[in-house]
Scaffold this active site. Structure first.
Site, PDB file in Angstrom:
ATOM      1  N   SER A  63      32.424   1.959 -28.497  1.00 20.75           N
ATOM      2  CA  SER A  63      32.090   0.787 -29.298  1.00 20.75           C
ATOM      3  C   SER A  63      30.784   0.440 -29.277  1.00 20.75           C
ATOM      4  O   SER A  63      30.235   0.325 -28.077  1.00 20.75           O
ATOM      5  CB  SER A  63      33.147  -0.246 -29.054  1.00 20.75           C
ATOM      6  OG  SER A  63      32.753  -1.444 -29.694  1.00 20.75           O
ATOM      7  N   SER A  64      29.948  -0.226 -30.044  1.00 16.94           N
ATOM      8  CA  SER A  64      28.851  -0.823 -30.083  1.00 16.94           C
ATOM      9  C   SER A  64      28.905  -2.438 -30.366  1.00 16.94           C
ATOM     10  O   SER A  64      27.974  -2.852 -30.694  1.00 16.94           O
ATOM     11  CB  SER A  64      28.033  -0.172 -31.059  1.00 16.94           C
ATOM     12  OG  SER A  64      28.402  -0.649 -32.290  1.00 16.94           O
TER      13      SER A  64
END
Length: 296
Positions: A63-64
């Site tokens: 995830s960012s």
């Protein structure tokens, strides 16, 4: 027959999230990671600088949500030349879109399917041209395919997109997009509309109040964004409170006073609003409109 050492193809409008022209030597990354300048992360072998590189990022591996750092890097002139993703990433796209629409700094951002993304990872140099033509080149591509003459994949025709994408806009939305509500509202509405389409929303909803940030530290780029909006002479369209945790964010909250914002030292009661990334929340406050929940 000669071995393939370059690929050339056209991107569709949905593949090219931010248009532009750029070229850079490939640097690969995998999420989660910081895509801007800063201390090297553990997953960044050698701690190579991203500045001026063609950053090829696999988003499927993580995830960012922690933030890509692109907006800060673009503002500091330390960002990559272009970014290539294997899927649309809202956090990365938002930072690139806000930089383009409000700071007038373009960082081309494209999304490739699995096959082309694998080729991008194998490439040495990636170049993007106006019209969405992307060229991948490098010796590692030679083993992927072969073509006759020229060593380059024949150009594919530029994709044709439908004029009506099904996105509903009100007359006031269109007035904002046309600049009738001022330059700040115009830029903010462009950000809101582009993010709504990326999220798969089918319309925009009215917002009667907004909260921007809570426990974030916006840094110098936040002050730069507010300064640009103030310079354009517009203000928040709906009552807006600003989170004030940390010295930089406190300065950001104070700067937002010129737009009509009210600093809020204890935003605990507004946690739901704080879930919206602060650059998007800032734009929503400028126009009083937000993307409707996605239908898929």
């Amino acid at each position: 027959m000669r071995r393939l050492e370059s690929l050339s193809f056209y991107l569709s409008a949905t593949d090219c999230l931010v248009e532009g022209e750029a070229s850079g030597v490939v640097l690969t990354r995998a999420m989660p990671c910081r895509l801007g300048e800063g201390p090297p992360e553990r997953d960044e072998p050698g701690g190579e600088s991203v500045t001026g590189r063609a950053l090829v990022v696999s988003c499927r591996s993580g995830s960012s949500s922690a933030g890509a750092g692109l907006l800060e890097a673009i503002h500091a002139d330390q960002g990559p030349a272009l970014v290539v993703l294997d899927r649309p990433d809202q956090a990365v796209a938002l930072e690139a879109i806000v930089a383009e629409e409000i700071l007038s700094r373009s960082l081309p951002l494209v999304v490739l399917d699995d096959a082309r993304f694998a080729m991008a990872q194998a490439a040495h140099l990636i170049s993007l041209y106006r019209g969405g033509r992307l060229v991948l080149s490098g010796p590692r591509l030679a083993g992927l395919a072969s073509v006759t003459a020229g060593g380059e994949l024949g150009y594919e025709p530029a994709p044709v997109t439908a004029a009506n994408d099904g996105f509903a806009l009100s007359p006031e939305d269109r007035r904002c997009l046309d600049g009738g509500a001022g330059p700040a509202a115009q830029a903010a509405m462009r950000v809101v509309v582009r993010m709504a389409r990326l999220r798969g929303a089918r319309a925009l909803l009215d917002v009667d109040r907004m909260h921007v940030g809570s426990d974030i530290d916006v840094g110098p780029v936040g002050l730069a964004l507010v300064a640009r909006l103030v310079e354009w002479g517009d203000g928040f369209r709906v009552p807006t409170t600003i989170g004030a945790s940390g010295k930089a964010t406190t300065r950001f909250a104070e700067a937002c006073r010129a737009l009509g914002g009210m600093p809020l030292s204890d935003p605990a009661s507004l946690r739901a609003s704080a879930e919206m990334p602060w650059p998007l929340a800032l734009c929503v406050a400028m126009v009083g409109r937000a993307p409707a929940p996605s239908t898929h």
